[in-house]
Design a protein around this motif. Sequence first.
Motif, PDB file in Angstrom:
ATOM      1  N   ASP A   1     -25.866  58.028  49.315  1.00  0.00           N
ATOM      2  CA  ASP A   1     -26.681  57.373  48.181  1.00  0.00           C
ATOM      3  C   ASP A   1     -25.611  57.934  46.937  1.00  0.00           C
ATOM      4  O   ASP A   1     -25.407  57.091  46.026  1.00  0.00           O
ATOM      5  N   LEU A   2     -25.416  59.267  47.098  1.00  0.00           N
ATOM      6  CA  LEU A   2     -24.692  59.836  45.756  1.00  0.00           C
ATOM      7  C   LEU A   2     -23.478  59.165  45.813  1.00  0.00           C
ATOM      8  O   LEU A   2     -22.794  58.824  44.591  1.00  0.00           O
ATOM      9  N   GLN A   3     -22.702  59.148  46.766  1.00  0.00           N
ATOM     10  CA  GLN A   3     -21.247  58.433  46.741  1.00  0.00           C
ATOM     11  C   GLN A   3     -21.136  56.791  46.335  1.00  0.00           C
ATOM     12  O   GLN A   3     -20.587  56.640  45.506  1.00  0.00           O
ATOM     13  N   THR A   4     -22.353  56.201  46.692  1.00  0.00           N
ATOM     14  CA  THR A   4     -22.587  54.920  46.145  1.00  0.00           C
ATOM     15  C   THR A   4     -22.799  54.864  44.749  1.00  0.00           C
ATOM     16  O   THR A   4     -22.062  53.968  43.965  1.00  0.00           O
ATOM     17  N   ALA A   5     -23.633  55.745  44.246  1.00  0.00           N
ATOM     18  CA  ALA A   5     -23.968  55.959  42.809  1.00  0.00           C
ATOM     19  C   ALA A   5     -22.749  56.258  41.951  1.00  0.00           C
ATOM     20  O   ALA A   5     -22.662  55.867  40.875  1.00  0.00           O
ATOM     21  N   ALA A   6     -21.794  56.987  42.503  1.00  0.00           N
ATOM     22  CA  ALA A   6     -20.533  57.392  41.604  1.00  0.00           C
ATOM     23  C   ALA A   6     -19.617  56.097  41.395  1.00  0.00           C
ATOM     24  O   ALA A   6     -18.741  56.244  40.771  1.00  0.00           O
ATOM     25  N   THR A   7     -19.774  55.465  42.440  1.00  0.00           N
ATOM     26  CA  THR A   7     -18.694  54.012  42.205  1.00  0.00           C
ATOM     27  C   THR A   7     -19.467  52.574  41.870  1.00  0.00           C
ATOM     28  O   THR A   7     -18.800  51.636  41.721  1.00  0.00           O
ATOM     29  N   ALA A   8     -20.843  52.659  41.666  1.00  0.00           N
ATOM     30  CA  ALA A   8     -21.446  51.238  41.371  1.00  0.00           C
ATOM     31  C   ALA A   8     -21.331  50.895  40.084  1.00  0.00           C
ATOM     32  O   ALA A   8     -21.155  51.775  39.137  1.00  0.00           O
ATOM     33  N   ILE A   9     -21.423  49.714  39.909  1.00  0.00           N
ATOM     34  CA  ILE A   9     -21.297  48.958  38.526  1.00  0.00           C
ATOM     35  C   ILE A   9     -22.644  49.173  37.766  1.00  0.00           C
ATOM     36  O   ILE A   9     -23.447  48.591  38.296  1.00  0.00           O
ATOM     37  N   PRO A  10     -22.769  49.827  36.700  1.00  0.00           N
ATOM     38  CA  PRO A  10     -24.180  49.817  36.269  1.00  0.00           C
ATOM     39  C   PRO A  10     -24.649  48.755  35.609  1.00  0.00           C
ATOM     40  O   PRO A  10     -24.038  48.144  34.932  1.00  0.00           O
TER      41      PRO A  10
ATOM     42  N   ASP B   1     -28.551  53.456  34.289  1.00  0.00           N
ATOM     43  CA  ASP B   1     -27.532  53.347  35.490  1.00  0.00           C
ATOM     44  C   ASP B   1     -26.193  53.930  35.242  1.00  0.00           C
ATOM     45  O   ASP B   1     -25.497  54.527  36.071  1.00  0.00           O
ATOM     46  N   ALA B   2     -25.896  53.734  33.926  1.00  0.00           N
ATOM     47  CA  ALA B   2     -24.456  54.096  33.486  1.00  0.00           C
ATOM     48  C   ALA B   2     -24.402  55.734  33.669  1.00  0.00           C
ATOM     49  O   ALA B   2     -23.635  56.430  33.778  1.00  0.00           O
ATOM     50  N   TYR B   3     -25.594  56.528  32.853  1.00  0.00           N
ATOM     51  CA  TYR B   3     -25.659  57.824  33.048  1.00  0.00           C
ATOM     52  C   TYR B   3     -25.678  58.416  34.327  1.00  0.00           C
ATOM     53  O   TYR B   3     -25.160  59.454  34.742  1.00  0.00           O
ATOM     54  N   ALA B   4     -26.444  57.434  35.282  1.00  0.00           N
ATOM     55  CA  ALA B   4     -26.612  57.910  36.701  1.00  0.00           C
ATOM     56  C   ALA B   4     -25.286  57.831  37.152  1.00  0.00           C
ATOM     57  O   ALA B   4     -24.893  58.881  38.108  1.00  0.00           O
ATOM     58  N   ARG B   5     -24.483  56.903  37.117  1.00  0.00           N
ATOM     59  CA  ARG B   5     -23.197  56.878  37.625  1.00  0.00           C
ATOM     60  C   ARG B   5     -22.047  58.007  37.134  1.00  0.00           C
ATOM     61  O   ARG B   5     -21.545  58.684  37.947  1.00  0.00           O
TER      62      ARG B   5
END
Length: 441
Positions: A374-383, A388-392
């Motif tokens: 989940d963390l790895q997905t959040a690091a590459t997800a399009i906000p 979402d941008a802060y989470a990425r």
Amino acid sequence: MSAGRPVPTGLAVALVALALVPAALAVAGDVFLWLALALDGAVLALCVGDFLAAPRASDVAVRREVEPVLSSGVAQTVRLVVESRGARALRGRVRDEVPPGVEVRGHEQPFSLTPETPSVTLPYSLTPLTRGDLRLGDVHLRLLGPLGLCARQVRVSAAQGVKVYPDLTALSREALALTLASDAPAERLLRRSAEGREFESLREYRPGDDYRSVDWKATARRGRTTVRVYQPERNQPVLLMLDCGRHMAGRVEGRRKLDHAVDAALRLAKVSLDAGDLVGVLAFASDVRASLPPRKGHEHLRLITESLYRAEAALEESDYGRAYDFAFARSSRRSLVVLFTDLVDPDASGTLLSRTLALRPRHLPVVASLLDEDLQTAATAIPDSVPDAYARQAAARLEEDYQRTALTLRDAGALVVRASARGFGAAAVNTYLHVKARGLL
């Protein structure tokens, strides 16, 4: 077993609701009011009579059948056996009392007993989510009266303690063979001469064999090219260190990181002991929580399991220095040191780096950590939004910190293992096989 208390059924509630109709018409005349009171009185009398006629606690017996040792994260079957102590028919419901921290399905079920079928077994599924001591409570029975208007609620004393060990099913020979065959067949079958390998046997040369393994004396005697086959050395120490600090309290795929780490450590211990090595265990947080010196044999695996099944993640910083000092205070023999920890915190990783790298070159350190998908997905997800941008950004920074720490460890000669929860145990085992096959220890 309690004497029981009355519990009206849905049918009784429906009859009382029916009596509200004449009560609503009471404004038209007193006759409707008296009719409503008469109906309510009749329903109450029937409920009292039904309760008095309902089976009593002495008319039924119930017991729970459950294994004394369960596996964390694995669904297991618990059985409730309800038996009639008389010749009368019985109807009702049974509910088992389960504590928090478990997933259950079917722990409350209806039952029916007749003179022809005086006993019934009701299975349900129980999945412990954590390790440790689990306390199952009493069993509750709701025995229906003959009219179905009122039931007798009975509590049966059945409190019972069971132990929840790490996932023992993963230690079975069949599951282990499947894991090794699917994940690293080349590592299992690798036979290559290297320093520190023990001679196993001689066989005829095959294309692809290393010429340095040719035994020229045996070749001359047999008249055909013969090579030496080596096996990994035995009696080598393997130290499994489990971080029980706050970083291992997080959850991955519904279970704590420490639970996944304990499962992986036990699988690695099983493989190492089967290979003839000595396995030791050390669980620590700010201080040492459990410790077993390296030993051999299957009895030692039982002791390792006993020492780890109560291991809990504490909300405190882990002291890697104290753990390493304790581990090597009495022995400095070269060992494979496998540290199960988390590398996402750059502050904690700094201390871990300095103390782990200090083990080289005397020992061979392996740092094993879980991959949080989940963390790895959040690091590459399009906000899609500002949050979402802060989470990425936060996830990407954690991922960069991990990669930086892992690169430093590898450059210094340590091994780094990172795998998802589903493959964490297999990854740890395959790293051990890699070390043994190449004679790195």
